[in-house]
Design a protein around this motif. Structure first.
Motif, PDB file in Angstrom:
ATOM      1  N   VAL A   5      26.336  77.119 -15.165  1.00 33.26           N
ATOM      2  CA  VAL A   5      25.279  76.268 -15.690  1.00 33.26           C
ATOM      3  C   VAL A   5      25.123  75.027 -14.812  1.00 33.26           C
ATOM      4  N   LEU A  11      19.370  78.791 -20.426  1.00 35.93           N
ATOM      5  CA  LEU A  11      20.498  79.520 -21.009  1.00 35.93           C
ATOM      6  C   LEU A  11      20.080  80.293 -22.251  1.00 35.93           C
ATOM      7  N   VAL A  13      22.133  81.421 -25.554  1.00 37.12           N
ATOM      8  CA  VAL A  13      23.430  81.134 -26.163  1.00 37.12           C
ATOM      9  C   VAL A  13      23.417  81.450 -27.657  1.00 37.12           C
ATOM     10  N   GLU A  49      24.418  68.467 -23.169  1.00 36.83           N
ATOM     11  CA  GLU A  49      24.218  69.118 -21.869  1.00 36.83           C
ATOM     12  C   GLU A  49      25.467  69.021 -20.994  1.00 36.83           C
ATOM     13  N   GLN A  51      28.476  69.059 -21.812  1.00 37.01           N
ATOM     14  CA  GLN A  51      29.486  70.040 -22.244  1.00 37.01           C
ATOM     15  C   GLN A  51      29.190  71.440 -21.691  1.00 37.01           C
ATOM     16  N   LEU A  52      27.921  71.722 -21.410  1.00 37.26           N
ATOM     17  CA  LEU A  52      27.526  73.059 -20.951  1.00 37.26           C
ATOM     18  C   LEU A  52      27.639  73.235 -19.441  1.00 37.26           C
ATOM     19  N   MET A  55      29.730  76.009 -17.209  1.00 41.02           N
ATOM     20  CA  MET A  55      30.085  77.231 -17.937  1.00 41.02           C
ATOM     21  C   MET A  55      29.475  78.451 -17.232  1.00 41.02           C
ATOM     22  N   ILE A 138      29.827  77.260 -28.586  1.00 40.13           N
ATOM     23  CA  ILE A 138      28.801  77.843 -27.729  1.00 40.13           C
ATOM     24  C   ILE A 138      29.331  79.123 -27.119  1.00 40.13           C
ATOM     25  N   LEU A 140      28.048  81.517 -24.372  1.00 40.85           N
ATOM     26  CA  LEU A 140      27.028  81.634 -23.325  1.00 40.85           C
ATOM     27  C   LEU A 140      26.806  83.099 -22.990  1.00 40.85           C
TER      28      LEU A 140
END
Length: 144
Positions: A5, A11, A13, A49, A51-52, A55, A138, A140
């Protein structure tokens, strides 16, 4: 090389949300309808965002955000009062009911009835999770 990411990724998710007491608030898995997130479109907070980022597809991550970074704090300006005569049998003024109101420009806005006092009805247009710390899980599925 594995795709991860980035700040402009799109994404797909599954999102599960839990409250501070551990109870489930909502999950896209219930109806098996994953969510689409477009990074950088400001539909989610910068903290979410962050945190993502990094990934990869197939990964899962759990993180907790404070109210201001999740669904925001409760905004007193989003609490309105209406006369009970504006309600009907189809949409009764009953505490706990969520009623969708049509705003100028044909924009629909859901509001929860918080109180009925005489002919005055208190409607809260804040997100139901506003003011609460939320834990997100989350999963993904795909980076498009």
């Amino acid at each position: 090389m594995t795709q991860v990411v980035e700040k402009d990724s799109t994404l797909v998710v599954h999102i599960t949300m839990k409250l501070a007491d551990g109870s489930a608030a909502d999950s896209t898995k219930v109806n098996n309808k994953p969510a689409k997130i477009i990074m950088g479109d400001e539909s989610i907070s910068p903290a979410f965002e962050a945190q993502l980022l990094g990934m990869a597809a197939g990964e899962s991550k759990e993180f907790t955000l404070q109210a201001k970074d999740a669904f925001g704090e409760v905004n007193p300006d989003n609490i309105h009062y209406m006369d009970i005569s504006k309600f009907s049998e189809e949409a009764p003024a009953k505490v706990g009911n969520i009623i969708t109101f049509t705003q100028p420009g044909n924009v629909e806005l859901p509001g929860m009835i918080r109180e009925v006092s005489g002919s005055s009805v208190t409607i809260d247009f804040n997100h139901p999770l506003a003011g609460q710390e939320v834990t997100f899980v989350i999963d993904l599925i795909e980076i498009q």
